[in-house]
Design a protein around this motif. Structure first.
Motif, PDB file in Angstrom:
ATOM      1  N   LEU A  44       0.825  -1.205   0.000  1.00  0.00           N
ATOM      2  CA  LEU A  44       0.000   0.000   0.000  1.00  0.00           C
ATOM      3  C   LEU A  44       0.863   1.261   0.000  1.00  0.00           C
ATOM      4  CD1 LEU A  44      -2.725  -1.095   2.569  1.00  0.00           C
ATOM      5  CD2 LEU A  44      -2.888  -1.050   0.076  1.00  0.00           C
ATOM      6  N   LEU A  45       0.443   2.248  -0.764  1.00  0.00           N
ATOM      7  CA  LEU A  45       1.141   3.525  -0.854  1.00  0.00           C
ATOM      8  C   LEU A  45       0.996   4.278   0.466  1.00  0.00           C
ATOM      9  CD1 LEU A  45       2.662   5.549  -2.686  1.00  0.00           C
ATOM     10  CD2 LEU A  45       0.419   6.412  -3.397  1.00  0.00           C
ATOM     11  N   ALA A  63     -14.938   6.412  -2.149  1.00  0.00           N
ATOM     12  CA  ALA A  63     -13.977   5.317  -2.259  1.00  0.00           C
ATOM     13  C   ALA A  63     -13.489   5.199  -3.700  1.00  0.00           C
ATOM     14  CB  ALA A  63     -14.626   4.006  -1.838  1.00  0.00           C
ATOM     15  N   ALA A  64     -12.188   5.267  -3.858  1.00  0.00           N
ATOM     16  CA  ALA A  64     -11.582   5.131  -5.188  1.00  0.00           C
ATOM     17  C   ALA A  64     -10.143   4.709  -5.007  1.00  0.00           C
ATOM     18  CB  ALA A  64     -11.643   6.456  -5.947  1.00  0.00           C
ATOM     19  N   GLY A  65      -9.601   4.045  -5.988  1.00  0.00           N
ATOM     20  CA  GLY A  65      -8.208   3.637  -5.922  1.00  0.00           C
ATOM     21  C   GLY A  65      -7.296   4.815  -6.174  1.00  0.00           C
ATOM     22  N   PRO A  66      -6.016   4.689  -5.820  1.00  0.00           N
ATOM     23  CA  PRO A  66      -5.075   5.776  -6.064  1.00  0.00           C
ATOM     24  C   PRO A  66      -4.869   5.968  -7.558  1.00  0.00           C
ATOM     25  CG  PRO A  66      -3.937   3.837  -5.250  1.00  0.00           C
ATOM     26  CD  PRO A  66      -5.406   3.540  -5.207  1.00  0.00           C
ATOM     27  N   LYS A  67      -4.560   7.202  -7.935  1.00  0.00           N
ATOM     28  CA  LYS A  67      -4.345   7.519  -9.341  1.00  0.00           C
ATOM     29  C   LYS A  67      -2.968   8.126  -9.526  1.00  0.00           C
ATOM     30  CE  LYS A  67      -9.176   8.764  -9.840  1.00  0.00           C
ATOM     31  NZ  LYS A  67     -10.090   9.849 -10.081  1.00  0.00           N
ATOM     32  N   GLY A  68      -2.487   8.137 -10.758  1.00  0.00           N
ATOM     33  CA  GLY A  68      -1.278   8.865 -11.100  1.00  0.00           C
ATOM     34  C   GLY A  68      -0.020   8.049 -11.042  1.00  0.00           C
ATOM     35  N   SER A  69       1.079   8.738 -11.312  1.00  0.00           N
ATOM     36  CA  SER A  69       2.366   8.062 -11.414  1.00  0.00           C
ATOM     37  C   SER A  69       2.819   7.457 -10.096  1.00  0.00           C
ATOM     38  CB  SER A  69       3.414   9.037 -11.941  1.00  0.00           C
ATOM     39  OG  SER A  69       3.580  10.114 -11.047  1.00  0.00           O
ATOM     40  N   SER A  70       2.462   8.054  -8.971  1.00  0.00           N
ATOM     41  CA  SER A  70       2.874   7.495  -7.680  1.00  0.00           C
ATOM     42  C   SER A  70       2.189   6.172  -7.409  1.00  0.00           C
ATOM     43  CB  SER A  70       2.572   8.477  -6.552  1.00  0.00           C
ATOM     44  OG  SER A  70       3.387   9.615  -6.682  1.00  0.00           O
ATOM     45  N   ALA A  71       0.921   6.051  -7.803  1.00  0.00           N
ATOM     46  CA  ALA A  71       0.217   4.779  -7.631  1.00  0.00           C
ATOM     47  C   ALA A  71       0.858   3.708  -8.508  1.00  0.00           C
ATOM     48  CB  ALA A  71      -1.255   4.940  -7.964  1.00  0.00           C
ATOM     49  N   GLY A 116      10.212  -3.376   6.640  1.00  0.00           N
ATOM     50  CA  GLY A 116       9.677  -4.133   5.519  1.00  0.00           C
ATOM     51  C   GLY A 116       9.066  -3.250   4.448  1.00  0.00           C
ATOM     52  N   SER A 117       8.905  -1.971   4.760  1.00  0.00           N
ATOM     53  CA  SER A 117       8.429  -1.031   3.753  1.00  0.00           C
ATOM     54  C   SER A 117       9.531  -0.792   2.740  1.00  0.00           C
ATOM     55  CB  SER A 117       8.025   0.296   4.405  1.00  0.00           C
ATOM     56  OG  SER A 117       6.969   0.098   5.306  1.00  0.00           O
ATOM     57  N   LEU A 118       9.161  -0.165   1.618  1.00  0.00           N
ATOM     58  CA  LEU A 118      10.115   0.081   0.542  1.00  0.00           C
ATOM     59  C   LEU A 118      10.056   1.528   0.099  1.00  0.00           C
ATOM     60  CD1 LEU A 118       9.150  -3.054  -1.567  1.00  0.00           C
ATOM     61  CD2 LEU A 118      11.242  -2.796  -0.229  1.00  0.00           C
ATOM     62  N   LEU A 119      11.204   2.063  -0.253  1.00  0.00           N
ATOM     63  CA  LEU A 119      11.303   3.387  -0.850  1.00  0.00           C
ATOM     64  C   LEU A 119      11.592   3.173  -2.324  1.00  0.00           C
ATOM     65  CD1 LEU A 119      11.616   6.498  -0.802  1.00  0.00           C
ATOM     66  CD2 LEU A 119      14.029   6.119  -0.180  1.00  0.00           C
ATOM     67  N   GLY A 120      10.737   3.731  -3.185  1.00  0.00           N
ATOM     68  CA  GLY A 120      10.924   3.604  -4.623  1.00  0.00           C
ATOM     69  C   GLY A 120      11.118   4.960  -5.263  1.00  0.00           C
ATOM     70  N   VAL A 121      12.071   5.045  -6.181  1.00  0.00           N
ATOM     71  CA  VAL A 121      12.380   6.292  -6.872  1.00  0.00           C
ATOM     72  C   VAL A 121      12.489   6.028  -8.369  1.00  0.00           C
ATOM     73  CG1 VAL A 121      14.149   8.070  -7.203  1.00  0.00           C
ATOM     74  CG2 VAL A 121      13.592   7.308  -4.892  1.00  0.00           C
ATOM     75  N   HIS A 122      11.753   6.810  -9.144  1.00  0.00           N
ATOM     76  CA  HIS A 122      11.883   6.790 -10.599  1.00  0.00           C
ATOM     77  C   HIS A 122      12.658   8.048 -10.971  1.00  0.00           C
ATOM     78  CE1 HIS A 122       9.883   7.370 -14.757  1.00  0.00           C
ATOM     79  NE2 HIS A 122      11.016   6.698 -14.881  1.00  0.00           N
ATOM     80  N   LEU A 147       8.967   4.623  11.436  1.00  0.00           N
ATOM     81  CA  LEU A 147       7.856   4.065  10.681  1.00  0.00           C
ATOM     82  C   LEU A 147       7.247   2.892  11.454  1.00  0.00           C
ATOM     83  CD1 LEU A 147       6.490   4.877   8.112  1.00  0.00           C
ATOM     84  CD2 LEU A 147       8.016   3.409   6.848  1.00  0.00           C
ATOM     85  N   THR A 148       6.541   3.241  12.536  1.00  0.00           N
ATOM     86  CA  THR A 148       5.915   2.265  13.419  1.00  0.00           C
ATOM     87  C   THR A 148       4.603   1.769  12.809  1.00  0.00           C
ATOM     88  OG1 THR A 148       4.676   3.981  14.565  1.00  0.00           O
ATOM     89  CG2 THR A 148       6.874   3.438  15.445  1.00  0.00           C
ATOM     90  N   PRO A 149       4.054   0.679  13.326  1.00  0.00           N
ATOM     91  CA  PRO A 149       2.744   0.229  12.836  1.00  0.00           C
ATOM     92  C   PRO A 149       1.671   1.318  12.959  1.00  0.00           C
ATOM     93  CG  PRO A 149       3.758  -1.499  14.149  1.00  0.00           C
ATOM     94  CD  PRO A 149       4.628  -0.281  14.288  1.00  0.00           C
ATOM     95  N   GLU A 150       1.696   2.091  14.027  1.00  0.00           N
ATOM     96  CA  GLU A 150       0.720   3.166  14.218  1.00  0.00           C
ATOM     97  C   GLU A 150       0.880   4.243  13.148  1.00  0.00           C
ATOM     98  OE1 GLU A 150       2.882   2.192  16.725  1.00  0.00           O
ATOM     99  OE2 GLU A 150       1.430   0.909  17.767  1.00  0.00           O
ATOM    100  N   LEU A 151       2.126   4.599  12.857  1.00  0.00           N
ATOM    101  CA  LEU A 151       2.377   5.625  11.845  1.00  0.00           C
ATOM    102  C   LEU A 151       2.018   5.115  10.445  1.00  0.00           C
ATOM    103  CD1 LEU A 151       3.273   8.453  11.216  1.00  0.00           C
ATOM    104  CD2 LEU A 151       5.640   7.663  11.214  1.00  0.00           C
ATOM    105  N   ARG A 152       2.331   3.859  10.162  1.00  0.00           N
ATOM    106  CA  ARG A 152       1.937   3.286   8.875  1.00  0.00           C
ATOM    107  C   ARG A 152       0.416   3.328   8.711  1.00  0.00           C
ATOM    108  NH1 ARG A 152       5.803  -0.540  10.233  1.00  0.00           N
ATOM    109  NH2 ARG A 152       4.202  -2.098  10.662  1.00  0.00           N
ATOM    110  N   SER A 153      -0.301   3.014   9.773  1.00  0.00           N
ATOM    111  CA  SER A 153      -1.765   3.056   9.731  1.00  0.00           C
ATOM    112  C   SER A 153      -2.269   4.477   9.483  1.00  0.00           C
ATOM    113  CB  SER A 153      -2.330   2.512  11.048  1.00  0.00           C
ATOM    114  OG  SER A 153      -3.721   2.619  11.061  1.00  0.00           O
ATOM    115  N   GLU A 154      -1.668   5.450  10.163  1.00  0.00           N
ATOM    116  CA  GLU A 154      -2.052   6.854   9.958  1.00  0.00           C
ATOM    117  C   GLU A 154      -1.782   7.291   8.517  1.00  0.00           C
ATOM    118  OE1 GLU A 154      -0.888  11.370  11.432  1.00  0.00           O
ATOM    119  OE2 GLU A 154       0.068   9.661  12.414  1.00  0.00           O
ATOM    120  N   LEU A 155      -0.625   6.925   7.980  1.00  0.00           N
ATOM    121  CA  LEU A 155      -0.280   7.296   6.607  1.00  0.00           C
ATOM    122  C   LEU A 155      -1.212   6.629   5.608  1.00  0.00           C
ATOM    123  CD1 LEU A 155       3.604   7.163   6.924  1.00  0.00           C
ATOM    124  CD2 LEU A 155       2.199   9.227   6.612  1.00  0.00           C
ATOM    125  N   ARG A 156      -1.542   5.353   5.844  1.00  0.00           N
ATOM    126  CA  ARG A 156      -2.490   4.659   4.948  1.00  0.00           C
ATOM    127  C   ARG A 156      -3.833   5.377   4.940  1.00  0.00           C
ATOM    128  NH1 ARG A 156      -1.514  -1.292   7.065  1.00  0.00           N
ATOM    129  NH2 ARG A 156       0.436  -1.703   6.000  1.00  0.00           N
TER     130      ARG A 156
END
Length: 163
Positions: A44-45, A63-71, A116-122, A147-156
């Motif tokens: 998940l982004l 409710a909609a899926g993410p759009k754009g180049s980041s998705a 376990g998260s990933l940083l991706g760069v184009h 990047l705790t589980p709580e913070l990941r949940s907030e970002l999601r």
């Protein structure tokens, strides 16, 4: 490190604002980055360099899926992450630190974050690979421990528009 107060991050915790600041800083400091995404271990982004995605994250929406180049980048990063983890297991290679895909018209970098998260760069073709890798490593080093589980949940939730 203090995050600037921005309209897109006003509802976020200080830790989430700091991660947005780190991502913005990465994009500002490395010329030629076309898109940057932080993706959770389940694909998940969590963070995006796409201003439209970030602005939409602060506005309630249907409710909609993410759009754009980041998705798109998040999907690719998640797939490459899974593929390289599987390859490393088959080869008894240990953990994956970084994956680079060099293309005629640019490069894709994927770097593991400690949770376990990933940083991706184009990046554009003219980017200096060593500069990109260095700044990605700085981001991972600074972001990985917060990047705790709580913070990941907030970002999601923020990327889903607070649903």
């Amino acid at each position: 490190m203090t995050a600037p107060s921005t309209s897109r991050a006003y509802r976020l915790s200080s830790e989430a604002q700091n991660l947005h600041w780190l991502l913005d800083n990465l994009v500002r400091e490395v010329p030629g980055l076309q898109s940057v995404a932080v993706v959770s271990s389940d694909g998940l982004l969590l963070l995006s360099s796409d201003p439209e995605v970030n602005a939409a994250a602060q506005e309630p929406r249907a409710a909609a899926g993410p759009k754009g180049s980041s998705a798109d980048l998040a999907t690719i990063v998640s797939g490459i992450g899974s593929l390289t983890i599987g390859a490393a297991k088959l080869m008894d290679g240990g953990g994956i630190k970084q994956t680079v895909v060099a293309m005629d018209e640019g490069s894709l970098f994927v770097m593991s974050i400690s949770d376990g998260s990933l940083l991706g760069v184009h990046a554009a073709p003219e980017c200096d690979v060593s500069v990109v890798a260095y700044h990605m490593a700085l981001f991972v080093g600074r972001a990985g421990h917060v990047l705790t589980p709580e913070l990941r949940s907030e970002l999601r939730q923020s990327m889903e528009g607070g649903r």
